[in-house]
Design an enzyme around this catalytic site. Structure first.
Site, PDB file in Angstrom:
ATOM      1  N   GLN A   1       2.313  -6.045  -3.116  1.00  0.00           N
ATOM      2  CA  GLN A   1       2.819  -6.153  -1.742  1.00  0.00           C
ATOM      3  C   GLN A   1       4.099  -5.306  -1.576  1.00  0.00           C
ATOM      4  O   GLN A   1       4.249  -4.307  -2.254  1.00  0.00           O
ATOM      5  CB  GLN A   1       3.043  -7.618  -1.338  1.00  0.00           C
ATOM      6  CG  GLN A   1       1.748  -8.400  -1.134  1.00  0.00           C
ATOM      7  CD  GLN A   1       1.118  -8.913  -2.413  1.00  0.00           C
ATOM      8  OE1 GLN A   1       1.766  -9.518  -3.229  1.00  0.00           O
ATOM      9  NE2 GLN A   1      -0.173  -8.688  -2.599  1.00  0.00           N
TER      10      GLN A   1
ATOM     11  N   LYS B   1       1.830   2.047  -5.158  1.00  0.00           N
ATOM     12  CA  LYS B   1       2.451   1.508  -6.374  1.00  0.00           C
ATOM     13  C   LYS B   1       1.558   1.719  -7.596  1.00  0.00           C
ATOM     14  O   LYS B   1       2.041   2.072  -8.668  1.00  0.00           O
ATOM     15  CB  LYS B   1       2.741   0.001  -6.206  1.00  0.00           C
ATOM     16  CG  LYS B   1       3.705  -0.301  -5.073  1.00  0.00           C
ATOM     17  CD  LYS B   1       3.864  -1.793  -4.847  1.00  0.00           C
ATOM     18  CE  LYS B   1       2.627  -2.471  -4.316  1.00  0.00           C
ATOM     19  NZ  LYS B   1       2.272  -2.127  -2.924  1.00  0.00           N
TER      20      LYS B   1
ATOM     21  N   ASP C   1       0.810  -1.226   0.000  1.00  0.00           N
ATOM     22  CA  ASP C   1       0.000   0.000   0.000  1.00  0.00           C
ATOM     23  C   ASP C   1       0.846   1.280   0.000  1.00  0.00           C
ATOM     24  O   ASP C   1       0.452   2.304   0.556  1.00  0.00           O
ATOM     25  CB  ASP C   1      -0.978   0.018   1.194  1.00  0.00           C
ATOM     26  CG  ASP C   1      -1.919  -1.177   1.166  1.00  0.00           C
ATOM     27  OD1 ASP C   1      -2.218  -1.669   0.062  1.00  0.00           O
ATOM     28  OD2 ASP C   1      -2.342  -1.623   2.252  1.00  0.00           O
TER      29      ASP C   1
ATOM     30  N   GLY D   1      -4.273  -4.629  -3.631  1.00  0.00           N
ATOM     31  CA  GLY D   1      -5.321  -3.631  -3.860  1.00  0.00           C
ATOM     32  C   GLY D   1      -4.618  -2.392  -4.360  1.00  0.00           C
ATOM     33  O   GLY D   1      -3.988  -1.691  -3.588  1.00  0.00           O
ATOM     34  N   HIS D   2      -4.645  -2.160  -5.666  1.00  0.00           N
ATOM     35  CA  HIS D   2      -3.926  -1.035  -6.257  1.00  0.00           C
ATOM     36  C   HIS D   2      -4.926   0.011  -6.723  1.00  0.00           C
ATOM     37  O   HIS D   2      -5.852  -0.296  -7.465  1.00  0.00           O
ATOM     38  CB  HIS D   2      -3.050  -1.507  -7.418  1.00  0.00           C
ATOM     39  CG  HIS D   2      -1.953  -2.436  -6.989  1.00  0.00           C
ATOM     40  ND1 HIS D   2      -1.041  -2.958  -7.842  1.00  0.00           N
ATOM     41  CD2 HIS D   2      -1.634  -2.921  -5.766  1.00  0.00           C
ATOM     42  CE1 HIS D   2      -0.200  -3.735  -7.167  1.00  0.00           C
ATOM     43  NE2 HIS D   2      -0.559  -3.729  -5.911  1.00  0.00           N
TER      44      HIS D   2
END
Ligand code: GDP
Ligand code: IMO
Ligand code: MG
Length: 463
Positions: A229, A15, A12, A39-40
């Site tokens: 990650q 990225k 988080d 979760g991007h």
């Protein structure tokens, strides 16, 4: 040429946003590890896209590839593609035939095992990531290519499913009822996954990843490798066992795509740094502020942490939106941890960094960083460390030696982004220069807000 994006901390770090900015010049964006545990967030044209599996570049029309190092849940993949199509985009997504498939039993086992592990649980996303990588290493996995060949798919399922049933019922005592029963039923799995295979084939989505990418590089195309990650979640280089089951570090980019290390090493490897720390899950965090029940080890809800630390943690958490996107759980937050960053810079060989969330810290009187650790050995001796120790038990005995920097005021961040580096508040620049100096790498961009235009861009790695 390639540009590899690596999370420098605990995920988080922003990225997705960086892939969006630098991905403009890329032709192809490839994920090299992980699955729908990521979760991007990409904020593009005023629209927010939250992607867990489809590479972030798909939002701006790049070809998106899920590399062989990924674990793919086809249900999530098609849901995300369908949603993007409904929102008017035309995502072009390819999937490596060598990538492993997450099956429903992986998810069931992930959930149950987390409960069993108690203090050893990492607080996983329960997406079946760990169990799928276990089956890959145990050579009993199902690969994307297998979905295209019903005979092979059936053979694989007939071997593995009875083992999973035995594990579920006899080791974990799960009742195989309803949906859970279907997750362990060879016929149901065969039909469902054969259909996924048909759709993958009908849409021409599967590729031999390494060959596909190398041909494009040979044609002069630009390839971005998008890590999920972060370094401290790497199965080898992270806070084992509170980690994910893949390699978010740059080595994962080569093994997870089929491109050689020399190919990736010719390009840039950019570490994405959040200006402080956030953590979803358990494990030691020497610069933690306050604490979060159920995640901070030994957190005592009665006494909690001291009020000042708690207040600061809440301020940063609220300003930075540090709440789980799915569960709304507060994330753990802490000051920037330099030993963690030095470790990340070395393991991935960063050629540059991007520092995000500088706006989030604005308004504080002072900003601290953990410059080094004092580790108390078992014999009671004290040692100063400038990087993270190899075992998590040693890490838990580290206390951060903090350095204090002047805080910086709120600003019109969009204007700062437009005017560039010199428009950043002086104290923020001093902070950033310290970080760059310690890691001995340049800062290519600074995030001053969630939007694409709220970024001070100094260098374009593809230029
Ligand atoms: P990723 O998993 O590394 O792609 O990061 P996430 O998308 O999970 O989390 C980053 C969150 O912070 C998202 O909501 C972003 O929109 C937001 N974000 C990214 N960079 C910045 C920044 O510089 N400032 C602020 N305030 N928010 C940011
Ligand atoms: P992005 O790509 C933050 C954490 C989980 C858990 C551990 C293992 O958005 O940065 P897993 O489900 O992978 O077996 O969980 O890793 N975790 C993340 N934390 N960002 C992520 O991804 C994460 N993916 C997994 O909370 O502690
Ligand atoms: Mg994320």
């Amino acid at each position: 040429m390639t540009v590899t994006i690596v999370g420098a901390q605990l995920g988080d770090e922003g990225k997705g946003g960086v892939v969006d900015i630098y991905g403009e010049a890329a032709d192809v964006v490839v994920r090299y590890q992980g699955g729908d545990n990521a979760g991007h967030t990409v904020v593009h044209d005023g629209e927010t896209y939250k992607l867990s599996l489809v590479p972030s570049g798909a939002v701006r029309g790049n070809v998106g590839v899920l590399g062989n190092g990924c674990v793919v849940n086809p249900a999530t993949l098609f849901d995300e593609i369908d949603e993007l199509r409904e929102r008017g985009l035309e995502p072009d997504v390819r999937v490596a035939e060598r990538a492993h498939v997450i099956l429903p039993y992986h998810r069931v086992i992930d959930g149950v095992e987390e409960d069993e592990k108690a203090d050893l649980a990492a607080g996983t996303t329960k997406r079946g990531i760990g169990p799928t990588y276990e089956d890959k290493a145990g050579r009993r996995g199902v690969r994307v290519g297998d979905l295209l060949d019903p005979g092979v798919l059936r053979e694989r399922l007939e071997y593995v499913v009875p083992q999973k049933r035995a594990l579920a019922t006899e080791v974990f005592g799960i009742d195989l009822e309803g949906e859970v029963r279907d997750a362990f039923d060879i016929e149901v799995l065969f039909e469902t996954y054969r259909e996924f295979g048909e759709r993958l084939a009908a849409e021409g989505m599967t590729v031999d990843c390494g060959t596909f990418l190398q041909e494009r590089i040979d044609d002069g195309e630009a390839v971005m490798l998008e890590g999920a990650q972060g370094t401290s979640l790497d199965i080898d280089h992270g806070v084992y066992p509170y980690v994910t089951s893949s390699h978010p570090t740059a080595g994962g980019a080569t093994v997870g795509t089929g491109l050689g290390p020399t190919v990736i090493g010719e390009g840039e490897v950019i570490g994405i740094v959040k200006a402080y720390l956030s953590r979803v899950g358990t494990g030691p965090l020497p610069t933690e502020l306050g604490g979060v029940e159920g995640q901070t080890p030994d957190y005592d809800a009665e006494t909690g942490a001291d009020d000042d630390a708690e207040e600061l943690a809440t301020y940063i958490r609220d300003e930075g939106g540090e709440y789980g996107t799915v569960t709304g759980r507060p994330r753990r937050v802490g000051w920037l941890d330099l030993p963690m960053l030095r470790h990340a810079a070395r393991t991935s060989g960063f050629t540059a960094i991007v520092v995000n969330h500088v706006d989030t810290l604005a308004g504080l009187d002072e900003v601290k960083v953990g410059h080094s650790y004092t580790m108390r050995t078992r014999d009671g001796e004290e040692r100063t460390l400038t990087t993270v120790p190899p075992t998590t038990e040693q890490w838990a005995r580290c206390e951060a030696n903090l350095r204090t920097f002047d805080g910086w005021p709120e600003a019109d961040w969009a204007a700062v982004a437009e005017d560039g580096w010199d428009a950043l508040p002086e104290a923020a620049r001093a902070y950033l220069e310290y970080v760059a100096g310690e890691l001995d790498v340049p800062i290519y961009a600074v995030g001053v807000g969630p939007g694409r235009e709220e970024t001070v861009v100094r260098e374009d790695p593809f230029a």
